[in-house]
Design an enzyme around this catalytic site. Sequence first.
Site, PDB file in Angstrom:
ATOM      1  N   ASP A 188       0.682  -1.252  -0.143  1.00 23.15           N
ATOM      2  CA  ASP A 188      -0.138  -0.130   0.055  1.00 23.15           C
ATOM      3  C   ASP A 188       1.073   1.507  -0.185  1.00 23.15           C
ATOM      4  O   ASP A 188       0.287   2.329   0.592  1.00 23.15           O
ATOM      5  CB  ASP A 188      -1.168  -0.062   1.041  1.00 23.15           C
TER       6      ASP A 188
ATOM      7  N   CYS B 137     -26.520  -9.535   3.868  1.00 24.11           N
ATOM      8  CA  CYS B 137     -26.529  -8.904   5.438  1.00 24.11           C
ATOM      9  C   CYS B 137     -25.981  -7.220   5.555  1.00 24.11           C
ATOM     10  O   CYS B 137     -25.031  -7.338   3.930  1.00 24.11           O
ATOM     11  CB  CYS B 137     -25.055  -9.370   5.633  1.00 24.11           C
TER      12      CYS B 137
ATOM     13  N   CYS C  26     -16.159  -1.269  11.099  1.00 19.67           N
ATOM     14  CA  CYS C  26     -17.132  -1.877   9.885  1.00 19.67           C
ATOM     15  C   CYS C  26     -16.012  -3.179  10.429  1.00 19.67           C
ATOM     16  O   CYS C  26     -17.202  -4.324   9.394  1.00 19.67           O
ATOM     17  CB  CYS C  26     -17.179  -1.376   8.236  1.00 19.67           C
TER      18      CYS C  26
END
Length: 283
Positions: free
Chosen positions: A102, A160, A214
């Site tokens: 990254d 979901c 999350c």
Amino acid sequence: MLDDDARRLETWLNKGNHGTMQYMERHFDLRIDPRKLVPGAKSVITLLLNYFPKEEQQPDVPKIAKYAYGIDYHFVIKNKLHELLDFIKGQIGDVNGRGFVDSAPVLERSWAVHSGLGWIGKNANLLTRNSGSFFFIATLITDLDLLADVPFATDHCGTCTRCIDACPTQAITAPTEIDARKCISYLTIELKDALIPTEFHDKMEGWAFGCDICQDVCPWNRFSKPNNEPSFIPLPEILDITLQEWEAMTEETFKKMFKNSPINRPKYQGVMRNIKAIKATGR
């Protein structure tokens, strides 16, 4: 080549969802064609490294994202990628390759899906059926001509919506799409403004650096297992440092304590800004 992924990224950027992260606009061509990063590249090897901790923070202290409990993962993974490439060279001979985590224009999650490791969840994280999402993604681009794995083609999120429902700032604007400008991780790390916008103060949920909401609510993370990487052993200060201790911390102490930590990314001023924002609402 990642043409479809590139188009999705371009659409996301055009909406301004990346906020002030202008670096995401640069080197667009490198993101979709690994041969421009490693001349003669023929294969992308995707690797995952678990960072789920054995220990958690004490309740009622400013929250730190789990990935930042230990030493900066960039140092750890880059060393492991160098070791892997050296091992490959020792087994095969002259191999040209570069490892990335990254810090370069590489679409790690897309390559992970193409490598058959998992799917992109509604919270835009890579999800796996065996270990959830608490892991770092790294890529090794080489000129080895390897047999490709079968891409992961199914979505196991179903109906979901726990991650969408749980996000206090409503940053998940559609399945797999994040408006970074609303994301607590962005607000506490990437945002360079002197102040976090006041409309988010009562939604910070106590997060001083990053956010795991999350991921914490994702049912697939019930399969997460504690990592065994010594470099990711939590710094003791991260587990129990109180709001009052954060407020009293000097810049010198901060630099010494978090010298090799991801928490150093927004610098002392950025973290103190975050502390003030969560103190404003007592959350």
